[in-house]
Design a protein around this motif. Structure first.
Motif, PDB file in Angstrom:
ATOM      1  N   LYS A 258     101.458  46.154   4.166  1.00 13.25           N
ATOM      2  CA  LYS A 258     100.302  45.282   4.894  1.00 13.25           C
ATOM      3  C   LYS A 258     101.112  43.785   4.804  1.00 13.25           C
ATOM      4  N   LYS A 259     101.224  43.233   5.935  1.00 12.90           N
ATOM      5  CA  LYS A 259     101.879  41.857   6.159  1.00 12.90           C
ATOM      6  C   LYS A 259     100.934  41.054   7.018  1.00 12.90           C
ATOM      7  N   LYS A 260     100.495  40.032   6.459  1.00 12.94           N
ATOM      8  CA  LYS A 260      99.703  39.176   7.225  1.00 12.94           C
ATOM      9  C   LYS A 260     100.210  38.202   8.316  1.00 12.94           C
ATOM     10  N   GLY A 261      99.612  38.373   9.495  1.00 13.85           N
ATOM     11  CA  GLY A 261     100.311  37.745  10.630  1.00 13.85           C
ATOM     12  C   GLY A 261      99.728  35.996  10.751  1.00 13.85           C
ATOM     13  N   ALA A 262     100.208  35.300  11.269  1.00 11.76           N
ATOM     14  CA  ALA A 262      99.672  33.952  11.579  1.00 11.76           C
ATOM     15  C   ALA A 262      98.227  34.003  12.542  1.00 11.76           C
TER      16      ALA A 262
END
Length: 836
Positions: A258-262
């Motif tokens: 799970k990676k949060k994008g801008a």
């Protein structure tokens, strides 16, 4: 009497074989509506215009001759691509629909409004060419899509513009490159009820990992608002990775990434005269949040598995979430066209050295490394000044950029994720790309010499200057099977999927401290005691890193668990042996906030490290976080193939204390099948091997530390480098004896180290000792596997040289058994053989 050929077909009456009639996109929508809605996959209702309707439009407006003449002039160099395309599009846009076709489209729209219970339903109008979504050509974004279209007049106009988009400059150029006859390609228009994702979110997903082809995961990209920004690469989306084999169990949550994008912007409905849609900035709260909850991620992943199973091949899908109802929908599905066509049995290994400073980083696309000169292009209108063979650097790309993308040696963009246009086309062209850097156009300059590296995991790097690059072909055909398990040493979760094709027997060493250092960066005790930290700078940095986590310790557990789960997924269901943290005090002190919690030691190598930390008041709460992460990986995510390993365990008393602390934190050896190994890297581990074997399920020989402590040589000492030898007879004695003692006690034993990779004779020695496994770096796996196979074929695999005291004990036990089983007057003829 002539039969009427319908100009419109409803989705539920279409199937995947109808590409010639309604194109790849619409035939696939029909296939899903007809076959997958019953399996829970939701697809918005709609209809498609036919290829026949398109051909009649061209014929009745006298456009066939116009188009043919312009394309002929272009092919002969009499007009430019831009001139030919513009002339054709203008002619199509001036045309009128035949009355019966116009009425059929309008009547179908009225019926769609009735079905949706809306007086004027908002619809998506999508182009679907009869030559798209083929196995060797994606036609990614070649034709147009129009969103939030309302009313019959707007609908007919959008259909006309879709027709014209078949002859954009990029579409003409793409067909020329792929060898398609322009006049044999027709266009269908899909008219589909809008999902109010302008109020929710949307994105793209693939039923495999787009960079490595790893087919056991689903990759999902997500952004707020309508989906065009994700497809075009105009936004940096969230990224979720889900492990497919564990999705069938509803009790598990196998979300390994799970990676949060801008997510700086979102596309929403426009009002007034602005057009149907517009981009607006996202709120601070939206940028700080994930677009999807875990349950939505799992639902989409399960749908991806269902769709892939139905089609029988990897799939590329677009999805949308309705912000009014909370419902999820699949709005497109097509075959994946890059990884599924890769040559099987071949793998390239890239190594880089002599690299300059890092200039920018982003998402890594592809797996190659190239050097070249930068060419910064800000706008599509300036593509004429692109220099062939340069590294194309731009903000984002769309299909208009394809002609120069084909002439680039690598691509770097400011925006976009792994499912953006730049990423899709780069893969199809076989070009390395680093997308979503944020500021490449600001930091890189024309003519600057750079190296673009996409071979170091899912993060791509642009380095200053020209680096030294070595490329090796790893031939996976004919890799022999061996009794001795050959496993991998893996530490970087970002790169672990890269090696999924290797026929490895699992992971023999996954170093937790690498994950902590590179993916967490904060000392666990600084998270436990965040409120009382004295270092204000460290406190501020931790607050920034843990943004979005109400509980600071959850940041550590969550990130560590997902990183370890990625490694576990790459080799599932084979064992993945995770060594608990083995930093030295000076290394721990270098973590953010770490200086307050670490003593200063003269010789950290032999100091407060490994097992001694886990029950100490100084670190016990930090070790509890490590245990929580392992428990989550095994119980919540379902990776029961994870084996825990304890490093630098000096005594059996210490082993008992560590196992007690682990049990207190939910990791009791034997419960739920949990196996616990111990590193064999101290002479006491060999001397008391039988006692350690009562407490652990297996041993993993750490040959570096064992050599250091057996020979009394600092492994980092330049002065004593000649004395540090893992093949010294004293070291080999240690290895031979611990293998024998472990087997005597029924425990497994392996070795994790570089020696089998570097020295063929050492691998053969381990085979002769009867070792159960050896764990090596991925790039040396095939060669070590072949060496082991040869040694086994030569009959050199043994059960280990059994120590004299063990032989004596065995003989005594056998004598006792004989005396108990047979009368003394009638003893059997028994011949002792140590091989028995």
């Amino acid at each position: 009497m002539a039969t009427h050929t319908p100009s419109v077909i409803w989705f539920e009456k279409l199937k995947r074989g109808d590409v010639a009639s309604v194109g790849g996109k619409n035939s696939s929508l029909g296939e899903m509506v007809a076959n997958l809605q019953a399996k829970g996959v939701k697809v918005p209702d709609g209809f498609a215009t036919t290829a026949d309707a398109f051909r009649r439009y061209l014929a009745e407006n006298g456009l066939v001759e116009t188009i043919g003449a312009e394309l002929d002039d272009f092919s002969k160099g009499r007009v430019t691509l831009q001139e030919a395309g513009q002339t054709i599009r203008r002619a199509i846009l001036r045309g009128e629909f035949p009355a019966d076709i116009a009425e059929e489209i309008a009547a179908s729209y009225r019926e769609l409004c009735r079905r949706a219970d809306k007086p004027q339903a908002d619809v998506a109008v999508r182009s679907s060419a009869t030559a798209e979504d083929l196995p060797d050509a994606s036609f990614a974004g070649q034709q147009e899509t129009y969103l939030n279209i309302r009313g019959e007049a707007q609908l007919l106009d959008a259909c006309r513009r879709c027709y014209a988009s078949l002859f954009t400059d990029r579409a003409i150029s793409y067909r020329v490159a792929k060898g398609f006859d322009h006049m044999k390609v027709a266009l269908s228009v899909g008219v589909q009820l809008m999902v109010r994702s302008d109020l929710g979110g949307s994105g793209v997903m693939f039923s495999l990992d787009t960079e490595t082809g790893f087919d056991k995961v689903v990759l999902i990209n997500a952004a707020f608002g309508l989906g065009e920004n994700v497809v075009q690469g105009a936004v940096d989306p969230d990224e979720y990775v889900v492990f497919k084999p564990l999705l069938a169990d509803p009790a598990l949550k196998p979300i390994v990434g799970k990676k949060k994008g801008a997510k700086a912007i979102k596309m929403v409905y426009a009002t007034g005269g602005e057009g149907p849609t517009k981009n607006v900035p996202t709120s601070k709260a939206e940028r700080a949040a994930f677009v999807l909850e875990d349950e939505d991620i799992l639902t989409l992943a399960r749908w991806a598995v269902t769709i892939e199973a139905h089609y029988g091949l990897p799939m590329d899908m677009e999805w949308a979430k309705d912000g009014e109802t909370g419902e999820l929908f699949i709005v497109q599905a097509r075959p994946e066209t890059v990884q599924s066509r890769r040559e099987a049995g071949a793998l390239k290994s890239y190594t880089i050295s002599g690299k300059g400073r890092t200039l920018v980083t982003g998402h890594s696309i592809g797996d190659a490394i190239v050097s070249g000169r930068v060419c910064v292009i800000d706008h599509a209108r300036d593509i004429g000044r692109f220099v062939d063979g340069s590294v194309l650097v731009t903000s984002t790309t769309d299909p208009d950029w394809v002609p120069i993308m084909k002439r680039a040696t690598a691509i770097v963009t400011d925006h976009g994720g792994r499912t953006s246009h730049a990423a899709i086309v780069s893969r199809e062209l076989g070009l390395p790309a680093v997308v979503g850097t944020g500021n490449a156009t600001e930091l890189l300059a024309d003519e600057q010499e750079v190296t673009v590296s996409c071979a170091e995991g899912d993060e791509g790097f642009v380095y200053e200057g020209t680096a030294d690059v070595t490329v090796e072909d790893v031939d996976l055909t004919g890799v022999p099977e061996t009794r001795t398990r050959v496993m991998l040493n893996l530490a970087n979760p970002a790169a672990c999927f890269r090696w999924w094709q290797l026929p490895a027997d699992g992971v023999g060493l996954a170093r937790m401290e690498f994950v902590v250092n590179n993916h967490i960066k904060v000392h666990p005790m600084a998270l436990v005691r965040f409120g009382s930290l004295k270092d204000e700078a460290a406190k501020a940095e931790i607050a920034e890193l843990t943004a979005g986590y109400a509980d600071k310790t959850e940041y550590f557990v969550d990130r560590l668990a997902r990183a370890l789960a990625s490694i576990a997924a790459s080799q599932h269901p084979s064992d993945v042996i995770v060594r608990m943290s083995d930093f030295k005090t000076n290394e721990y002190a270098n973590l953010v906030g770490g200086a307050e919690f670490e003593p200063k030691e003269e010789n950290p190598m032999l100091g407060f490290r490994g097992a001694s930390r886990y029950y100490s008041p100084r670190y016990r709460e930090g070790f509890a976080l490590e245990c929580r992460a392992i428990e989550r990986v095994r119980k919540e995510m379902g990776f029961t193939n994870v084996v825990v390993m304890i490093p630098f365990c000096r005594s059996t008393k210490e082993a008992d204390r560590v196992l007690e602390v682990m049990a207190e934190n939910g990791l009791a050896r034997g419960t739920d099948g949990l196996k616990v190994y111990v590193m064999c890297e101290i002479p006491s581990n060999v001397i008391l091997a039988k006692e350690f074997a009562k407490r652990f399920d297996g041993f993993s020989i750490g040959s570096n530390d064992l050599t250091q402590l057996t020979l009394g040589v600092d492994r980092d000492s330049g002065e004593l480098a000649d004395l540090f030898d893992e093949q010294d007879e004293a070291v080999k004695w240690m290895i031979r004896n611990v293998i024998a003692a472990a087997h005597e006690a029924g425990a497994k034993v392996g070795l994790c180290g570089q020696a089998p990779s570097d020295h063929p004779e050492f691998a053969e020695f381990l085979v002769e000792c009867g070792i159960d496994s050896m764990s090596v770096s991925p790039d040396s796996f095939v060669e070590v596997k072949r060496r082991v196979a040869k040694a086994e074929a030569d009959g050199r695999r043994g059960a280990g040289t059994v120590p004299e005291e063990v032989l004596k004990h065995r003989e005594e036990m056998l004598d006792e058994a004989i005396e108990e089983s047979f009368p003394a007057s009638d003893p059997p003829a028994v011949h002792w053989d140590e091989r028995v």
